[in-house]
Design a protein around this motif. Structure first.
Motif, PDB file in Angstrom:
ATOM      1  N   PHE A 130      -5.381   3.132   4.059  1.00  0.00           N
ATOM      2  CA  PHE A 130      -4.451   3.759   3.121  1.00  0.00           C
ATOM      3  C   PHE A 130      -4.116   2.786   2.005  1.00  0.00           C
ATOM      4  N   ALA A 131      -3.818   3.333   0.842  1.00  0.00           N
ATOM      5  CA  ALA A 131      -3.462   2.523  -0.312  1.00  0.00           C
ATOM      6  C   ALA A 131      -1.949   2.392  -0.379  1.00  0.00           C
ATOM      7  N   LEU A 241      -0.892  -3.693 -10.169  1.00  0.00           N
ATOM      8  CA  LEU A 241      -1.947  -3.006  -9.430  1.00  0.00           C
ATOM      9  C   LEU A 241      -2.836  -4.015  -8.732  1.00  0.00           C
ATOM     10  N   GLY A 242      -3.119  -3.781  -7.455  1.00  0.00           N
ATOM     11  CA  GLY A 242      -4.042  -4.647  -6.743  1.00  0.00           C
ATOM     12  C   GLY A 242      -3.533  -5.030  -5.372  1.00  0.00           C
ATOM     13  N   GLU A 243      -3.837  -6.280  -4.980  1.00  0.00           N
ATOM     14  CA  GLU A 243      -3.378  -6.843  -3.720  1.00  0.00           C
ATOM     15  C   GLU A 243      -2.443  -7.998  -4.022  1.00  0.00           C
ATOM     16  N   ALA A 244      -1.720  -8.455  -3.010  1.00  0.00           N
ATOM     17  CA  ALA A 244      -0.735  -9.512  -3.229  1.00  0.00           C
ATOM     18  C   ALA A 244      -1.330 -10.721  -3.938  1.00  0.00           C
ATOM     19  N   LEU A 308       6.443 -10.301  -2.109  1.00  0.00           N
ATOM     20  CA  LEU A 308       6.769  -9.199  -1.203  1.00  0.00           C
ATOM     21  C   LEU A 308       5.530  -8.664  -0.481  1.00  0.00           C
ATOM     22  N   SER A 309       4.378  -9.308  -0.706  1.00  0.00           N
ATOM     23  CA  SER A 309       3.105  -8.948  -0.054  1.00  0.00           C
ATOM     24  C   SER A 309       2.721  -7.495  -0.315  1.00  0.00           C
ATOM     25  N   CYS A 310       2.808  -7.085  -1.571  1.00  0.00           N
ATOM     26  CA  CYS A 310       2.568  -5.686  -1.920  1.00  0.00           C
ATOM     27  C   CYS A 310       1.080  -5.383  -2.060  1.00  0.00           C
ATOM     28  N   HIS A 311       0.786  -4.080  -2.188  1.00  0.00           N
ATOM     29  CA  HIS A 311      -0.580  -3.579  -2.234  1.00  0.00           C
ATOM     30  C   HIS A 311      -0.570  -2.237  -2.942  1.00  0.00           C
TER      31      HIS A 311
END
Length: 398
Positions: A130-131, A241-244, A308-311
């Motif tokens: 999942f995104a 937009l992207g990964e952490a 915050l280790s977002c994705h």
């Protein structure tokens, strides 16, 4: 072979209707030559439905009719089972209970029970790609108190605040009022800790208004935050937009507010006829900022996303104090209204490309996760381990 992508939306949230708008915008943006899109609507009662009738926003005017004409569905909380099942699969001569095998999920659930880690935990239990933010980063991003604690620890500037629970407010109101007045002084902004879309937020210029606004905010949340209010305020938003550890920031926007802060009406009921969601709000894109200030905000948004280790795609809202041009992070929206597609279009990434990137991010994270070790194959029971502990637990004694 097309990729089957489920888009989840609706949910048990005060932002239910905004979620529907955002999701239908996202569904319409997908390249249908590459993807089969399965809409999954979560009702305000928490039941799941799918069907083509969910794709027409006019059908949501009559919720009872909408649900009666859709197929109720569910997923098993079983790791590796990516099937979407019919709730009513017939009697003795059962129809095929599987609606579709899902390859990836895009959650477009705003607010509580969807953006706060609860739904993400279900997806992680199943193990489906999942995104978007995982359980931990969703929970931290949704709760304004926890978020600010993390940001302050990581050196990201935020305004001063006081937080407390609804039970503390009832039991010791005078102490909390004194703390707010001593630490912050008036005016202040009162917010429920875990809601978005400016729901339950209010300005307090004195003690009487503080009591009134806290009493309103505690209707929506068990945790309340009171913040210092910047009086010469310019609000700026930037999407990431992207990964952490591998992300890009969009151009900045300046939403146009009609009062002291951006309201629900400003966000979703402005704009021109025929538009909806955050896309509809009045805004300046790009924001009227110097190149240096834009870069500073973009970097701050990216660092907030990272710590915050977002994705996936998020929107970071910052506050500029025009008195001295100080910049503070206000909050992060881990599933932003309209998925901030209008900011990415202004940055050079189309809505279709944005959705394509989100699917690819979901699949990449799953591949990366599968390389990690989550279980230890050795069975300690087969080796005689744990026997002593089991004996010690006899009769309920540990």
């Amino acid at each position: 072979m097309k990729t089957n992508v489920a888009v989840f939306f609706g949910g048990r949230s005060v932002e239910h209707e905004i979620s529907v708008i955002s999701a239908l915008q996202a569904i319409n943006a997908f390249n249908k030559d590459k993807y089969n899109i399965i809409p999954i609507y979560i009702s305000k009662q928490g039941r799941w439905y799918t069907g083509d009738n969910l794709l027409n926003i006019k059908n949501y005017r009559d919720m009872n009719k909408l649900i009666s004409e859709a197929e109720e569905v569910y997923m098993r909380p079983e790791y590796g089972d990516y099937n979407l099942y019919k709730v009513n699969a017939g009697g003795f001569f059962k129809k095929n209970p599987v609606v579709a095998e899902l390859h990836a999920v895009i959650p477009v659930l705003h607010g509580t029970n969807g953006e706060d880690g609860i739904f993400e935990g279900v997806l992680e239990t199943i193990g489906i790609p999942f995104a978007g933010c995982n359980t931990l980063s969703s929970a931290n991003g949704m709760d304004k108190i926890t978020m600010k604690m993390i940001l302050r620890e990581c050196g990201i500037p935020i305004v001063d605040y006081v937080w407390f629970t609804d039970r503390e407010w009832i039991a010791d109101k005078d102490r909390i009022i004194s703390k707010v007045e001593d630490k912050l002084s008036y005016p202040v902004i009162v917010k429920p800790a875990n809601l978005g879309s400016s729901v339950g937020i209010g300005k307090a210029a004195n003690r009487e208004e503080l009591i009134e606004k806290v009493n309103e905010a505690e209707k929506f949340s068990q945790r309340i935050i009171v913040e210092h209010m910047i009086e010469k305020l310019k609000e700026i938003n930037c999407s990431v937009l992207g990964e952490a550890d591998d992300h890009i920031s969009s151009v900045c926007e300046e939403p146009i507010k009609t009062g002291d802060f951006l309201s629900y009406e400003d966000k979703y009921m402005g704009g021109s006829k025929g538009t909806a969601g955050m896309q509809a709000s009045d805004k300046r894109i790009p924001a009227d900022l110097t190149p240096e200030m834009s870069k500073k905000i973009q970097d701050m948004a990216g660092e907030t996303f990272r710590v915050l280790s977002c994705h996936g795609v998020s929107r970071i809202d910052v506050m500029v104090d025009e008195k001295d041009n100080s910049v503070y992070v206000n909050e992060i929206n881990t599933i932003p209204g309209s998925l901030s597609f209008y900011l990415w279009e202004a940055t050079g990434i189309s809505f279709e490309q944005l959705m394509d990137r989100l699917v690819n991010l979901a699949l990449k994270r799953k591949r990366d996760s599968d390389r990690k070790t989550f279980t230890y194959d050795q069975n300690i029971f087969a080796l005689g381990g744990g026997v002593k502990g089991a004996k010690g637990a006899k009769g309920g004694k540990f």
